[in-house]
Structure formats: structure tokens, C-alpha cells
Write a protein that holds these residues in place. Structure first.
Motif, mmCIF file in Angstrom:
data_model
loop_
_atom_site.group_PDB
_atom_site.id
_atom_site.type_symbol
_atom_site.label_atom_id
_atom_site.label_comp_id
_atom_site.label_asym_id
_atom_site.label_seq_id
_atom_site.Cartn_x
_atom_site.Cartn_y
_atom_site.Cartn_z
ATOM 1 N N SER A 125 0.834 -1.198 0.000
ATOM 2 C CA SER A 125 0.000 0.000 0.000
ATOM 3 C C SER A 125 0.872 1.252 0.000
ATOM 4 O O SER A 125 1.918 1.301 0.642
ATOM 5 C CB SER A 125 -0.915 0.006 1.221
ATOM 6 O OG SER A 125 -1.605 1.248 1.320
ATOM 7 N N GLY A 126 0.399 2.260 -0.699
ATOM 8 C CA GLY A 126 1.079 3.547 -0.679
ATOM 9 C C GLY A 126 0.574 4.455 0.424
ATOM 10 O O GLY A 126 1.069 5.577 0.589
ATOM 11 N N LEU A 157 -5.493 -8.262 -6.762
ATOM 12 C CA LEU A 157 -4.909 -8.243 -5.422
ATOM 13 C C LEU A 157 -5.952 -8.603 -4.377
ATOM 14 O O LEU A 157 -7.001 -7.960 -4.295
ATOM 15 C CB LEU A 157 -4.334 -6.867 -5.099
ATOM 16 C CG LEU A 157 -3.129 -6.400 -5.910
ATOM 17 C CD1 LEU A 157 -2.717 -4.999 -5.481
ATOM 18 C CD2 LEU A 157 -1.963 -7.366 -5.759
ATOM 19 N N TYR A 158 -5.634 -9.597 -3.555
ATOM 20 C CA TYR A 158 -6.530 -9.962 -2.464
ATOM 21 C C TYR A 158 -6.400 -8.980 -1.303
ATOM 22 O O TYR A 158 -7.366 -8.704 -0.594
ATOM 23 C CB TYR A 158 -6.211 -11.383 -1.978
ATOM 24 C CG TYR A 158 -7.099 -11.817 -0.844
ATOM 25 C CD1 TYR A 158 -8.402 -12.235 -1.090
ATOM 26 C CD2 TYR A 158 -6.643 -11.782 0.471
ATOM 27 C CE1 TYR A 158 -9.236 -12.618 -0.045
ATOM 28 C CE2 TYR A 158 -7.473 -12.171 1.512
ATOM 29 C CZ TYR A 158 -8.763 -12.582 1.246
ATOM 30 O OH TYR A 158 -9.588 -12.949 2.278
ATOM 31 N N GLU A 159 -5.199 -8.441 -1.112
ATOM 32 C CA GLU A 159 -4.941 -7.560 0.021
ATOM 33 C C GLU A 159 -3.801 -6.623 -0.316
ATOM 34 O O GLU A 159 -2.968 -6.916 -1.192
ATOM 35 C CB GLU A 159 -4.580 -8.411 1.259
ATOM 36 C CG GLU A 159 -4.195 -7.662 2.519
ATOM 37 C CD GLU A 159 -5.319 -6.892 3.166
ATOM 38 O OE1 GLU A 159 -5.785 -5.931 2.498
ATOM 39 O OE2 GLU A 159 -5.690 -7.201 4.310
ATOM 40 N N VAL A 160 -3.759 -5.472 0.339
ATOM 41 C CA VAL A 160 -2.576 -4.608 0.312
ATOM 42 C C VAL A 160 -2.073 -4.473 1.742
ATOM 43 O O VAL A 160 -2.860 -4.383 2.690
ATOM 44 C CB VAL A 160 -2.872 -3.224 -0.297
ATOM 45 C CG1 VAL A 160 -3.113 -3.348 -1.791
ATOM 46 C CG2 VAL A 160 -4.047 -2.530 0.386
ATOM 47 N N VAL A 161 -0.754 -4.491 1.888
ATOM 48 C CA VAL A 161 -0.123 -4.424 3.206
ATOM 49 C C VAL A 161 0.405 -3.019 3.427
ATOM 50 O O VAL A 161 1.077 -2.451 2.564
ATOM 51 C CB VAL A 161 1.015 -5.458 3.324
ATOM 52 C CG1 VAL A 161 1.685 -5.357 4.686
ATOM 53 C CG2 VAL A 161 0.463 -6.866 3.114
ATOM 54 N N MET A 162 0.082 -2.474 4.599
ATOM 55 C CA MET A 162 0.457 -1.104 4.920
ATOM 56 C C MET A 162 1.779 -1.064 5.682
ATOM 57 O O MET A 162 2.125 -2.001 6.412
ATOM 58 C CB MET A 162 -0.657 -0.457 5.742
ATOM 59 C CG MET A 162 -2.020 -0.516 5.064
ATOM 60 S SD MET A 162 -3.378 0.097 6.086
ATOM 61 C CE MET A 162 -3.027 1.855 6.073
ATOM 62 N N CYS A 163 2.504 0.032 5.515
ATOM 63 C CA CYS A 163 3.805 0.207 6.164
ATOM 64 C C CYS A 163 3.741 1.346 7.175
ATOM 65 O O CYS A 163 2.887 2.234 7.099
ATOM 66 C CB CYS A 163 4.879 0.535 5.129
ATOM 67 S SG CYS A 163 5.256 -0.804 3.984
ATOM 68 N N ASP A 164 4.693 1.318 8.114
ATOM 69 C CA ASP A 164 4.825 2.437 9.041
ATOM 70 C C ASP A 164 5.635 3.546 8.385
ATOM 71 O O ASP A 164 5.979 3.474 7.193
ATOM 72 C CB ASP A 164 5.445 1.981 10.365
ATOM 73 C CG ASP A 164 6.850 1.407 10.203
ATOM 74 O OD1 ASP A 164 7.485 1.621 9.151
ATOM 75 O OD2 ASP A 164 7.323 0.730 11.141
ATOM 76 N N SER A 165 5.964 4.581 9.149
ATOM 77 C CA SER A 165 6.661 5.742 8.588
ATOM 78 C C SER A 165 8.064 5.411 8.112
ATOM 79 O O SER A 165 8.651 6.165 7.325
ATOM 80 C CB SER A 165 6.719 6.865 9.630
ATOM 81 O OG SER A 165 7.406 6.432 10.794
#
Length: 270
Positions: A125-126, A157-165
Motif C-alpha cells: 500500500s502507498g 490483489l486480495y490484500e494490500v499491506v500497509m507500512c509504518d513511517s
């Protein structure tokens, strides 16, 4: 207690106005609920952090009422029960009233299509994820970051993975993540999570009880390219556990090491 298909939710409810509350999404199998005790214990514990009074017996009564109202329509198959607990109405502006009556909004829906057991495609994820350390892990109604990230989902896409800062993988829009390394497992620690999922907690307990080494630390995208990466998993209490076969254009090994951990019929409580 309010049935979601009724007109009983007040326009002044703080859950609607401020996201002042939390929720549980429970997989049902006929009249039974998967990992029910864990769901109810989490709601009681996390509600206490928010200062919302609720008891486990009251929640169990609500679940029984929901089963009586909805289970027959779904037969012996799976369905999804959602409990939304809010602080109720009252208070001027953000400051809640000293005494308020919580609302428990109950709804039922059909099981979503389950992902293919051989694995799914996921992306990066962006939209960044920020976690208030005082609310880490709590499944509050404040899920706008996940809403925005989920707009990036496509048919592929089944899912998007989010990132921290710092660009470290944290969690999916609706799933927690777990990586299999050569001799241990890695999952982000609770204090970095927006939601510490029920399935995540169950899987970690199972692995540790089997003597597996679990490391609670960040997962960088570059770790998925290393030779000791043996798989990446997504999990939540509705879908269970699913391997990621392709992540952000990178083909990943699919490992069946968790295949025997989750059988929903073994985890049903009435």
C-alpha cells in the motif's frame, strides 16, 4: 442492544460522530462461533481501555440472541456476526458524559468468498499506517487509514499491506502478517499494530506451544527477497490463514507449515 437492520441507532451516537467505540467480527458456523471466548475477552479488555463498561456475560447474551435471530437463515454453513460497541450518546463535543449508556449494534452477513488455499496475490500500500501507542492493537471504529488503503485493491490483489513511517510492513487492511524464516517466525509486535487480530493471537499461541521460535519484530520488504524467507501469511478470524504466493510483483515460496493449525470446526464454541 440494537439490531443493525432496525432504525434504533441515534444520530447523536458517539460511535457515529467520533468513532468512539470498537468492534468484533466473528466467524460463525451454524449456531457456533469460532474462537468466541477470545473475541469477547478482547472486547471487554479493550473497552476498559476506552472507559466503556461492558461485561462478557452481556456480550454472550447478545451472541445467543443473534444466533436465535439469524442462524436459521444461514443453515449449517458459515456466516459472519459483527458486534459494534459504542459509548452511546451524550457529552458536549469530544468530551464524553460522566455517565453514558453504551450501545451494542448487532448485525449478520453471509460469509465472504474465502481465498484460494494455494495462496493469494498481495501488494504494498502507498498509504502509511500510524499507530497511537495508547491505542495500539485495539480494534476501534477509527479505521479511516484502512479505508483509504483498501481503495488500492484491484481484482488481481486480495490484500494490500500497509507500512509504518519507516517503510516496515505492519499489517494488511483487514489482516495481520506473519513471515516464515528458516528457523523461526516473524510478526510485528502489538505496539506497532493498529489491530492485534484474534487469529494472530491464536496462531502465535499455537506456534509457541509447539516449541517454535517466534520473533516479534518488524518485517522489511527486503526480507521477503532473502534466501531464508520461506513464506508470508495473511490471517484474520474470518478467512483463517492464507499464504501469499506473489507480493508486489515478487514470487514467494508457498509453505504449508501452518496448514494444520486452523480448522474452524475445531474452534467452534456455542
Amino acid at each position: 442492544m440494537i439490531w443493525a437492520d432496525s432504525s434504533g441507532v441515534s444520530a447523536t451516537d458517539r460511535g457515529l460522530s467520533y468513532g468512539d467505540g470498537l468492534f468484533e467480527t466473528i466467524r460463525m458456523e451454524g449456531c457456533g462461533a469460532v474462537l468466541l471466548s477470545r473475541h469477547l475477552q478482547r472486547m471487554v479488555t479493550d473497552a476498559a481501555v476506552l472507559g466503556i463498561a461492558v461485561t462478557e456475560p452481556a456480550l454472550r447474551d447478545a451472541v445467543r440472541d443473534a444466533v436465535g435471530a439469524h442462524a436459521e437463515a444461514f443453515g449449517s454453513g458459515g456466516w459472519v456476526l459483527k458486534l459494534v460497541l459504542t459509548r452511546g450518546s451524550g457529552g458536549r463535543g469530544y468530551r464524553p458524559a460522566d455517565e453514558s449508556v453504551p450501545s451494542l449494534i448487532v448485525s449478520a452477513s453471509a460469509m465472504p468468498p474465502l481465498p484460494a488455499p494455494q495462496g493469494v496475490a498481495a501488494g504494498l500500500s502507498g498509504f502509511p499506517l500510524t499507530v497511537n501507542p495508547r491505542l495500539a492493537g485495539i480494534k476501534t471504529l477509527n479505521r479511516l487509514e484502512q479505508v483509504m488503503a483498501s481503495r488500492e485493491l484491484t481484482d488481481e490483489l486480495y490484500e494490500v499491506v500497509m507500512c509504518d513511517s519507516e517503510g516496515q510492513l505492519v499489517e494488511g487492511t483487514r489482516t495481520n502478517v506473519l513471515m516464515k524464516a528458516r528457523d523461526h517466525w516473524i510478526t510485528p509486535p502489538r505496539e506497532q499494530l493498529a489491530v492485534a487480530g484474534i487469529m494472530r493471537g491464536y496462531v502465535m499461541d499455537c506456534l509457541e506451544s509447539q516449541g517454535e521460535k517466534v520473533e516479534y519484530s518488524t518485517i522489511s520488504p527486503s526480507m521477503l527477497k532473502r534466501s531464508d524467507c520461506q513464506g508470508l501469511y495473511l490471517m484474520n478470524s474470518v478467512i483463517g490463514i492464507v499464504p501469499v504466493r506473489r507480493f508486489d510483483g515478487l514470487d514467494l515460496p508457498v509453505n504449508d507449515a501452518l496448514a494444520t493449525i486452523f480448522n474452524p470446526l475445531d474452534l467452534v464454541e456455542s
